[in-house]
Design a protein around this motif. Structure first.
Motif, short mmCIF file in Angstrom:
data_model
loop_
_atom_site.label_atom_id
_atom_site.label_comp_id
_atom_site.label_asym_id
_atom_site.label_seq_id
_atom_site.Cartn_x
_atom_site.Cartn_y
_atom_site.Cartn_z
N ILE A 170 0.85 -0.98 -0.27
CA ILE A 170 0.32 0.24 -0.19
C ILE A 170 0.72 1.53 -0.24
N ILE A 171 1.74 1.02 1.38
CA ILE A 171 2.72 2.68 0.71
C ILE A 171 3.96 2.57 -0.52
N TYR A 202 1.61 8.56 -6.17
CA TYR A 202 0.94 10.62 -5.94
C TYR A 202 2.70 10.63 -6.78
N ALA A 203 3.90 10.18 -7.07
CA ALA A 203 4.86 10.64 -8.09
C ALA A 203 4.31 10.64 -9.26
N ASN A 204 3.17 9.80 -9.76
CA ASN A 204 2.75 10.19 -11.21
C ASN A 204 2.16 11.40 -11.16
N ILE A 210 11.72 4.89 -1.75
CA ILE A 210 12.99 6.24 -2.04
C ILE A 210 13.13 6.61 -3.98
N LEU A 211 12.80 6.00 -4.12
CA LEU A 211 13.11 6.15 -5.69
C LEU A 211 11.26 7.13 -5.87
N ALA A 212 10.32 6.91 -5.36
CA ALA A 212 9.50 7.85 -5.88
C ALA A 212 9.34 8.40 -5.37
N ALA A 213 9.73 8.73 -4.03
CA ALA A 213 9.90 10.43 -3.71
C ALA A 213 10.94 11.20 -4.41
N GLY A 214 11.91 10.58 -4.80
CA GLY A 214 13.13 10.90 -5.30
C GLY A 214 12.12 12.22 -6.21
N VAL A 215 12.38 11.04 -7.13
CA VAL A 215 11.00 11.47 -8.51
C VAL A 215 10.04 12.72 -7.91
#
Lengths: 244, 398
Positions: free
Chosen positions: B138-139, B146-148, B193-198
């Motif tokens: 889920i997270i 959210y990144a999208n 971490i990767l998605a948050a980076g985007v």
């Protein structure tokens, strides 16, 4: 008498708009129904065509009331509305066919009669068009053609001179003359006084839902004691009186 | 600008509520509930039937997770006039757009929550049903979604950012697949971490660029058009699909009505039915859905029930056709008996419903070829005039 209105009172819902309206349209006559905005012209017409029910008084078309003989009443009546409303699902040709069916006309004969009218209004190559593609003037011409192909005794035209080009007005007045010669009569409401003055035989002047005056131009002049007055002058004199 | 968003959102929601009410009418909700129940039942049976842990499970789960990432578009609620009136404010739209992103995240959040919970039995099949896996998924899914959304927001500043969306979907697929085949929790953490980076990078990209108001308006227009096209499947959306088509190929039906005075209303109604998008579309849609529903019926009596039900549905929805021409003054002043109007409607609707009943009945006969299916077809046809004369015609407003 094509149309006899006797002591008509009525209007929308609880609010009476017309008070004791009495006038008549003799056979073979063109009568102009003149009045300011809100004078009761459209309400009067709505009563005649049966969209509104009189509160009191009576309306006879060709000698019968709507209640006594609905079919004869409607058969004797043709109507050209002020704002053109057509069936969105019918082509121009089908509108004409529908009117023929509704009035029980012979299709072949009616189509032959229509031919010159369609040509005059430049509609004959648009017979397969839908109303969505019509201009406002075209809409109105379709309504005029539908109304004038019937054998009605009384033609009611609401504001015929707004929205039509000068050529079309000329053609409409030609149609009116033909019908008049055949013995039918016409009641038209209008603000365009100059055209009404030449087109109509006599006038009914409405104000505040009452008949203020009726008669030919000469009779109206005599009543208001203004010699050589135009309909415009008479109308202004009358509305001026109202104001005072 | 914050106030502008609030008023726009309120107006938008009011407008949407109006349509949703019509889309999710009682009939449709009932059908949806039944279908949802059947789907759940089939899914649980399917998962229970899986033995061990087949090789395809992980890729399928990863595919489902990745495929749901693009769901949910950024709703900016811009309108064409904004190109003129909001232009002076274009530099101060960041607060407005952040609120738009927050609102737009609602739908993807619900979708991701539902999808993560739904794939959980499948992803743990043949292993231990660990709740931690579900929470981690889920997270991960929410962060990627959210990144999208942030990327979509950035792409109305810098259009070439649109391409990043594809990478997000591909990345999500790889991360979930890798996690399922190795250790899920650390790989999911890497993905988060990767998605948050985007998402972090998008902030910088937006700060360097100006809002492309015209592109934003164009995209919002396309988004609303998609939504309205969806609503139009169920109800009439003004200015969309409510029009009239000539349909020359149907003229052989139209010409069946003889042009005599008594047929005046029939002449009109048959054209209204066959040429309006609204009613013609309705008939075609319901007959197709009815035939599919009949095909799913294993017994003749169920097929008969479906047949009768669709007669009622279509007949009821054709009621407004009877009053379609109320606003045209000629309907009231033609010298034709007004009583004939109801008769014409009832005759026409009887024919339409009979066509539907026969088509549905034939579908049932093809699917369950027994004598009782033929009897059901007959009964379905007998029901039509009873329904139309006994019930529907009485419901026409005068």
């Amino acid at each position: 008498m094509s149309l006899e209105i006797n002591a008509l009172s009525g209007g929308y819902g609880q609010v009476p708009v017309l008070h004791d309206v009495t006038f008549s349209v003799p056979d073979g006559q063109v009568v102009g129904l003149i009045g300011l905005n809100g004078a009761g012209k459209s309400t009067t017409i709505k009563h005649i065509i049966g969209l509104l029910k009189p509160r009191s008084g009576s309306i006879k078309v060709g000698g019968v009331t709507l209640a006594s003989d609905e079919n004869t009443y409607r058969q004797n009546l043709a109507y050209v509305p002020e704002t053109p409303v057509l069936y969105p699902d019918l082509t121009l040709r089908e509108h004409l066919e529908l009117t023929m069916m509704a009035y029980g006309l012979d299709q072949k004969q009616a189509l032959a009669d229509l031919e010159p009218m369609l040509e005059k209004f430049r509609l004959q190559n648009k017979l397969n068009w839908f109303p969505d593609n019509f201009s406002k003037g075209m809409n109105q011409k379709v309504m005029i053609a539908s109304a004038f192909m019937t054998h009605a005794k009384l033609f009611i035209i609401d504001e015929p001179f707004t929205g039509l080009d000068p050529l079309a007005i000329h053609d409409l007045l030609d149609l009116v003359r033909v019908k008049k010669a055949e013995g039918a009569s016409v009641l038209m409401s209008t603000h365009v006084l100059a055209t009404a003055e030449t087109a109509a035989d006599s006038f009914v002047l409405l104000g505040d839902g009452q008949v203020k005056a009726t008669g030919t131009l000469d009779e109206l002049r005599a009543k208001l004691h203004i010699a050589d007055a135009s309909l415009d002058d008479i109308y202004m004199a009358m509305t001026g009186e109202e104001g005072r | 600008m914050d106030k502008l968003w609030q008023t726009r959102l309120r107006r938008h929601q009011k407008n949407q509520a109006k349509y949703l009410q019509r889309v999710f009418n009682d009939h449709f909700v009932l059908v949806l509930l039944v279908m949802f129940g059947a789907l759940l039942y089939a899914y649980s049976n399917f998962v229970r039937g899986i033995v061990g842990r087949p090789i395809w499970v992980s890729p399928v789960v990863a595919l489902i997770c990745a495929a749901t990432i693009p769901l949910g578009r950024l709703a900016t609620l811009f309108v064409p006039a904004d190109a003129t009136f909001l232009l002076p404010q274009a530099g101060k739209m960041r607060g407005y757009l952040n609120q738009a992103r927050r609102y737009s995240m609602m739908l993807p959040a619900v979708v991701q929550l539902a999808v993560s919970i739904a794939v959980w039995p499948l992803m743990t099949v043949g292993g231990n049903p660990n709740v931690a896996l579900m929470v981690a998924l889920i997270i991960l899914q929410l962060t990627v979604a959210y990144a999208n959304m942030s990327v979509q927001l950035t792409s109305i500043f810098v259009p070439r950012w649109s391409r990043v969306r594809v990478w997000l979907v591909a990345g999500d697929f790889v991360i979930v697949l890798l996690g399922l085949t190795t250790w899920f929790l650390p790989v999911a953490l890497l993905g988060v971490i990767l998605a948050a980076g985007v998402t972090y990078r998008t902030v910088a990209a937006r700060n360097r660029a100006q809002l492309d108001l015209l592109t934003a308006i164009k995209r919002e227009g396309a988004r609303m058009a998609t939504i309205y096209r969806f609503y139009n499947l169920f109800t009439d959306v003004p200015g969309l699909g409510g029009g009239v088509r000539r349909r020359l190929y149907l003229d052989f039906l139209v010409n069946k009505v003889r042009p005599v005075q008594g047929n005046t209303w029939m002449y009109l109604l048959v054209r209204g039915l066959l040429r309006s998008q609204e009613y013609f579309g309705l008939c075609v849609r319901l007959i197709i859905v009815g035939m599919i529903a009949t095909w799913l019926c294993p017994t003749w009596w169920l097929a008969l029930l479906v047949n009768a039900g669709f007669s009622y549905l279509l007949g009821y929805q054709l009621l407004p056709l009877a009053t379609r021409y109320r606003d045209v003054v000629f309907t009231h002043i033609y010298p034709v008996d007004p009583a004939l109007r109801k008769q014409a409607w009832s005759k026409l609707v009887t024919i339409v419903l009979l066509v539907q009943a026969v088509l549905l009945g034939l579908t049932a006969i093809v699917h369950v070829p027994e004598l009782m299916s033929a009897a059901a077809l007959l009964l379905g046809c007998i029901f039509v005039p009873v329904l139309v004369r006994g019930y529907l015609t009485r419901r026409i407003a005068d």
